[in-house]
Scaffold this active site. Structure first.
Site, short mmCIF file in Angstrom:
data_model
loop_
_atom_site.label_atom_id
_atom_site.label_comp_id
_atom_site.label_asym_id
_atom_site.label_seq_id
_atom_site.Cartn_x
_atom_site.Cartn_y
_atom_site.Cartn_z
N SER A 13 -30.20 -3.07 38.48
CA SER A 13 -31.41 -2.27 38.72
C SER A 13 -32.31 -2.97 39.71
O SER A 13 -32.27 -4.19 39.87
CB SER A 13 -32.14 -2.07 37.39
N GLU A 50 -30.61 -7.94 38.95
CA GLU A 50 -31.92 -7.40 39.28
C GLU A 50 -32.15 -7.46 40.79
O GLU A 50 -32.08 -8.54 41.38
CB GLU A 50 -33.04 -8.16 38.56
N CYS A 51 -32.43 -6.31 41.38
CA CYS A 51 -32.83 -6.20 42.78
C CYS A 51 -31.79 -6.81 43.73
O CYS A 51 -30.84 -6.15 44.09
CB CYS A 51 -34.22 -6.80 42.98
N ALA A 52 -31.93 -8.07 44.10
CA ALA A 52 -30.92 -8.70 44.96
C ALA A 52 -29.55 -8.63 44.31
O ALA A 52 -28.54 -8.42 44.99
CB ALA A 52 -31.30 -10.15 45.24
#
Length: 472
Positions: A441, A347-349
């Site tokens: 994502s 997620e993200c990072a």
């Protein structure tokens, strides 16, 4: 289980000093002998880190948008076990929440006011006193009477300029019948370093974070009536506390009842200064689903021995890109394991870490894209639908998530998108990456709101472990 009394720390607007007051209050009440449960309204990952330092126990989030309204009270009751008092820090202004043009309820979803109403807890309004004088009475009158279901129990004056200033403000509060629970002077040394997404996480800030928490605690202890705050606290929650095993059973996806592995799969969860965004309930659900969680730091460590699944949470990899890139053995190992079908949830990072490069520094190259720090903040809740099957979600499943980043993907190759949602202007947005057994994502989700996804991921990890054990 008796409902633990709480106070909700709110403000008229962002930037009023809620985090300073809430963190200091948690620390001061703990120092006074209370067992304090710390909470944060909304999807914020950073403030709970400071709350946790002050309380000596994990800071937790209460977000009806991400977990569903029905889980807020159970999560509160779980997070306040063995405590005698809870402090809940709000988000933005008291009545600010998810922006929804179709909203029919009087209180915005996900707002501090909504959480206060759900808990039956009084609100303490933190007012940035700079620029305020007698007109403060009108502002307080508006907040106290705007919604009958919210009880404004008192005021804390923050950044007061002088004794005379404090006298004038106290008179304004008395005019509308609101007690002043404390008045904090302006102290620049309490400023905690921040960056583009807010405060620097406590894990990154190390000893300086603890020093900041100690300073907030000292300030609150000296200037706020702790006994009055404790006496004001109340809640009327009922029912069972949140239980991860029960959630998994209710989702009918508990690996233990589905012929799960005889040996629990090892899930490597990235931690350290680059990966600080996470919810306490994530690990609790993974372990309840039958996994063994091994936390490692991608800056220094190797992939834990026997890893059967990899969790890469959010954080600030852009601040640590050179150090992450320097650990080439780990990057090569992750790429090799991904090619073998290792289940990965990023997620993200985590998404950034899996790209070919981040701001010019080599990353794991699992995702055929490059990433860079950008000029625009992307922020907001999303109603997403899964477009592609993955170890966590099946195509067509609907999920509520939250975006919060200033980076962006460039030079992207071909892959299946993870999500789709509608923008406020009606545009269809496709986002995220599904490749091999990887779900990556920008969308942050709350595991407590998606127990079947967590259980499915553990099942996929167990299958990977069994398959590779058989080949060994």
């Amino acid at each position: 289980m008796v409902s633990v009394p709480a106070v909700v720390i709110a403000a008229p607007a962002s930037g009023s000093g809620k985090t300073t007051v809430a963190t200091g209050l948690i620390g001061a009440l703990r120092r006074a002998g209370h067992r304090v449960a710390p909470f944060k309204v909304g999807p914020d990952y950073i403030d709970p880190g400071y709350h946790g330092l002050a309380a000596g126990r994990p800071g937790r989030n209460l977000d009806p948008v991400l977990v569903g309204h029905e889980r807020v009270v159970p999560l509160y009751r779980n997070g306040s076990r063995d405590c005698d008092l809870a402090v809940v820090e709000g988000v933005m202004g008291l009545f600010d929440g998810r922006i929804d043009e179709q909203q029919t309820e009087p209180i915005a979803e996900g707002s501090t006011a909504q959480i206060a109403a759900m808990l039956g807890a009084p609100v303490i309004l933190v007012v940035d006193a700079r620029g305020h004088s007698q007109s403060l009475a009108a502002l307080l009158h508006g907040f106290a009477t705007f919604e009958s279901g919210i009880r404004l129990g008192g005021v804390i004056l923050n950044r007061v300029g002088s004794e005379r200033h404090e006298q004038v403000l106290r008179a304004a509060c008395a005019r509308v019948g609101l007690p002043v629970l404390g008045a904090l002077p302006r102290l620049a040394e309490l400023n905690v370093p921040s960056r583009h997404l807010g405060l620097i996480p406590a894990v990154e800030h190390g000893a300086a974070a603890q020093a900041a928490v100690d300073a907030m605690t000292d300030l609150v202890a000296a200037h706020i009536d702790l006994a009055a705050v404790a006496a004001l606290a109340a809640s009327n929650t009922q029912g069972d506390a949140w239980d991860p095993a029960a959630e998994l059973a209710a989702a009918q996806a508990d690996p233990a009842t589905n012929g799960g592995p005889r040996v629990a799969p090892i899930l490597a969860m990235a931690g350290g200064p680059a990966f600080t965004f996470g919810y306490a309930e994530h690990r609790e659900l993974l372990e309840a689903a039958g996994a063994r969680v091994a936390v490692f730091d991608p800056i220094h460590d190797e992939l834990p021995h026997g890893t059967a699944g990899l969790v890469l949470p959010g954080g600030f990899p852009e601040e640590h890109a050179p150090d992450l890139a320097a650990n080439t053995p780990l990057l090569e190992s992750i790429l090799g394991q991904a090619h073998l079908g290792l289940p990965i949830h990023a997620e993200c990072a985590g998404l950034l870490y899996l790209t070919r490069s981040l701001d010019g520094y080599d990353m794991a190259a699992v995702v055929d894209a490059e990433a860079e720090f950008g000029p625009r903040l992307t922020l907001g809740y999303r109603d997403a639908v899964a477009l592609t099957n993955s170890p966590l979600w099946r195509a067509g499943e609907r999920v509520r998530g939250h975006e919060f980043h200033r980076t962006r993907l460039t030079e992207t190759g071909d892959f299946h998108p993870a999500w789709a949602w509608r923008s406020p202007t009606g545009e269809t947005i496709r986002e995220g990456v599904i490749t091999q057994n990887v779900h990556a994502s920008y969308l942050h989700t709350h595991p407590a709101g998606n127990p079947s996804a967590i259980a499915g991921f553990v099942v996929a990890a167990a299958h990977f472990a069994q398959t590779h054990a058989a080949r060994a």
